[in-house]
Scaffold this motif. Sequence first.
Motif, short mmCIF file in Angstrom:
data_model
loop_
_atom_site.label_atom_id
_atom_site.label_comp_id
_atom_site.label_asym_id
_atom_site.label_seq_id
_atom_site.Cartn_x
_atom_site.Cartn_y
_atom_site.Cartn_z
N ASN A 383 0.83 -1.21 0.00
CA ASN A 383 0.00 0.00 0.00
C ASN A 383 0.86 1.25 0.00
OD1 ASN A 383 -2.15 1.73 0.13
ND2 ASN A 383 -2.99 0.90 2.05
N GLN A 384 1.04 1.85 -1.18
CA GLN A 384 1.89 3.03 -1.34
C GLN A 384 1.12 4.30 -1.01
OE1 GLN A 384 4.94 4.03 -2.97
NE2 GLN A 384 5.85 2.00 -2.71
N GLY A 397 -4.49 -4.51 -0.77
CA GLY A 397 -3.12 -4.90 -0.44
C GLY A 397 -2.15 -4.75 -1.59
N ARG A 398 -2.69 -4.72 -2.84
CA ARG A 398 -1.80 -4.52 -3.99
C ARG A 398 -1.55 -3.03 -4.15
NH1 ARG A 398 -4.99 -7.12 -8.77
NH2 ARG A 398 -6.65 -5.96 -7.73
N LYS A 411 -7.54 0.19 -8.86
CA LYS A 411 -6.85 -1.09 -8.89
C LYS A 411 -5.84 -1.14 -10.03
CE LYS A 411 -10.36 -3.69 -6.61
NZ LYS A 411 -11.09 -4.93 -6.46
N PRO A 412 -4.71 -1.85 -9.81
CA PRO A 412 -3.67 -1.90 -10.83
C PRO A 412 -4.16 -2.50 -12.15
CG PRO A 412 -3.24 -3.50 -9.06
CD PRO A 412 -4.35 -2.59 -8.58
N SER A 413 -5.15 -3.36 -12.09
CA SER A 413 -5.63 -4.05 -13.29
C SER A 413 -6.65 -3.22 -14.08
CB SER A 413 -6.26 -5.38 -12.89
OG SER A 413 -7.24 -5.15 -11.89
N ASN A 419 -15.52 5.73 -22.77
CA ASN A 419 -16.96 5.52 -22.95
C ASN A 419 -17.71 5.62 -21.64
OD1 ASN A 419 -17.74 5.21 -25.54
ND2 ASN A 419 -17.33 3.00 -25.63
N CYS A 420 -17.20 4.85 -20.69
CA CYS A 420 -17.87 4.78 -19.39
C CYS A 420 -17.50 5.96 -18.51
CB CYS A 420 -17.50 3.49 -18.68
SG CYS A 420 -17.98 2.01 -19.58
N ASN A 421 -16.43 6.65 -18.92
CA ASN A 421 -15.96 7.78 -18.15
C ASN A 421 -15.55 7.42 -16.73
OD1 ASN A 421 -15.20 10.43 -18.00
ND2 ASN A 421 -17.21 11.16 -17.30
N CYS A 422 -15.00 6.22 -16.62
CA CYS A 422 -14.46 5.83 -15.32
C CYS A 422 -13.46 4.70 -15.53
CB CYS A 422 -15.56 5.39 -14.37
SG CYS A 422 -16.33 3.85 -14.85
N CYS A 423 -12.72 4.39 -14.50
CA CYS A 423 -11.78 3.28 -14.59
C CYS A 423 -12.52 1.98 -14.33
CB CYS A 423 -10.67 3.46 -13.56
SG CYS A 423 -9.39 4.58 -14.14
N THR A 424 -12.15 0.97 -15.10
CA THR A 424 -12.80 -0.33 -14.92
C THR A 424 -11.91 -1.42 -15.50
OG1 THR A 424 -14.83 -1.57 -15.35
CG2 THR A 424 -14.11 -0.09 -17.10
N LEU A 425 -12.40 -2.66 -15.49
CA LEU A 425 -11.63 -3.76 -16.06
C LEU A 425 -11.50 -3.58 -17.57
CD1 LEU A 425 -13.15 -6.88 -14.28
CD2 LEU A 425 -10.80 -6.05 -14.07
N GLN A 426 -10.39 -4.07 -18.10
CA GLN A 426 -10.17 -4.03 -19.55
C GLN A 426 -11.35 -4.70 -20.26
OE1 GLN A 426 -6.50 -3.37 -20.48
NE2 GLN A 426 -7.38 -2.69 -22.41
#
Length: 456
Positions: A383-384, A397-398, A411-413, A419-426
Motif C-alpha cells: 500500500n503506497q 493490499g496490492r 486497482k492496478p488491473s 466511454n464509461c468515463n471511469c476506470c474499470t476492467l479491460q
Amino acid sequence: EGGGAMAAVAGSERPRPSALALLGPGPGAPCCPHGPALLFVKTSQGKEEGRRFYACSACRDRKDCNFFQWEDEKVSETRLAAREEYNRNHQPSFTHRQNVDRYKNFVLLPSSKRRFCQECQQLLLPAEWEKHSDHQFLCNITTAQLKSPSQLLYPLENKKTNAQYLFADRSCQFLLNLLTDLGFRRVLSVGTPRLHEMIQSKASQEEEFSVRSLLLDIDFRYSQFYAEDEFCHYNMFNHHFFGGEAARETCRKFLCEENGERVIMVTDPPFGGLVEALASSFKKLMAMWRETEKEGDDNEEMPMFWIFPYFFESRILDFFPSFSMMDYQVDYDNHALYKHGKTGRRQSPVRIFTNLTPSMIVLPEEEGYRFCTVCQRYVSSGNQHCEICNSCTSKDGRRWKHCVLCKKCVKPSWFHCNNCNCCTLQKHSCEKTDVGCFVCGKAGHKRSACPSLSHA
Ligand code: SAH
Ligand code: ZN
Ligand code: ZN
Ligand code: ZN
Ligand code: ZN
C-alpha cells in the motif's frame, strides 16, 4: 417469495434499479423460529414499489426458514396459534440449562464412555447410545476436545444461513494479542466462536491471563460446551435473545465494566448479511453498554472490531461514521478463497473495521505491515502512499495507481474507459453501465466478474 426474496436481498447492498429494501425490525413484527421477522419492500429506481412484507431475519435460504407475511395481511387467530406452536416445535430439543447439566454429567464419564454423535452434533450420555446406534460417532472425547468445540463441531459452511468461516490460528492469535495489548479484559464475541474458545481455554490454563469472553451466536450447538454466563443463543440480524430476559440480562451484566475491566465487542458476521440489519443490532448492543453504569463520557462508543470484507467499507461507514478500516488481512481455516495458499500468501478481502484510533492498531511488521506517518496508521506492504490523494489508497493490499481523470487511485488491473468515463476492467461492456454490479454496486461488470472477489 419468502426465503427466496431474502436470497435476493443478500449481497445487493447498493440501490439498484430494482431491489429489495430493508425497512427494519418494526415493533409488533410477527415472529418465526428465529425471532421477529424483518420488514422488506421491493424498490424500483430507489422508490418503494408494491406491498411490504415480512421475511425471516436470519435465513437467506428458504429451505432453512420460509417465513413470509404481507405487512397488511390479516392473520387469523387459528393461524397465529398454529404459528406459535410451529415456532415452539422448531426450538432446540434441549434447553441451554439442560445442556449445561448434560455437560456436567458428561465430564464425569471415563474417557471410554465419552461419545459425540457426528450426525446429531451432540455429546451423548450412555443412556442415549442406543438411540444413535446407527449414527457415526467419535469416542474417547478428551478434555482438550471439549475445550475446542469449534474443532469438534463441523462448520456450518454450506448452509447460507450460518456461513461459518473459522479464523486461522494466526489471525485469531493476532486479534487476541491486539485486544489484550490494548488493555481490554472483556470480549463480547458476537459470532466469533473460535476467538471465544481461544480466550476460554487460555483463561483456564494460564493463571495470570484474566480476559473473559461472552459468546453470542445463533449456533445453538455451542450451548453444549458453555455455561449460561459464557454463551447466549442470539440472532444478530434482529437483536433477538432466544433465552429471553434472563439471557439479555446476562449480556447486560457482562457489559458492566466492573473493577475497571474494559469491554470490546468483536464480531465476524456472515458476509452475505444485511449490513443495515447488523448495524441496527450492533447499535442496540452499544446502547446496552452505554446504559450500564460507568464513568466517563456519555458520548463514548463501545469499542468494537467488526470483521468484514473491504468492499463493504462505504456501507459500514454509512452506519458508523466513526469507524475506519484497517489493512490487516484476516485469514480463515476453511475458506478456500481467504486462506494462505501453499505457495505464499493468498490475499484475503476481509478486514477489521474499528472505532478505536487507527494509530493504536499495531499490525505485525513481520507480515510486512508498516506504519505510515502521514496517515497515522499501519498499512500493508504494497500500500503506497499516494501524494495526490494524500493517503495510502490500496484496499486490497496490492499497489494501486492514480488516475488523473477519475481523480483517485484505482486497482492496478483497471484502465480508464472513455466511454464509461471511469476506470474499470479491460474486459467490460460499455452498454451495461446503468446496471450496477450485484456485489460492489459499481458499473461495467456483472457479479461473476466483480474485481472485488478474487477467484480461486
Ligand atoms: N471467524 C469466526 C466465525 C465467523 S463465521 C471465528 O472463527 O470465530 C460467522 C459466525 O456467525 C458463525 O459462528 C455463525 O454461527 C454466526 N452466525 C450466523 N448467523 C448468525 C445470526 N443470525 N446471529 C448470530 N450469529 C450468527
Ligand atoms: Zn445421533
Ligand atoms: Zn499514507
Ligand atoms: Zn491517488
Ligand atoms: Zn479513471
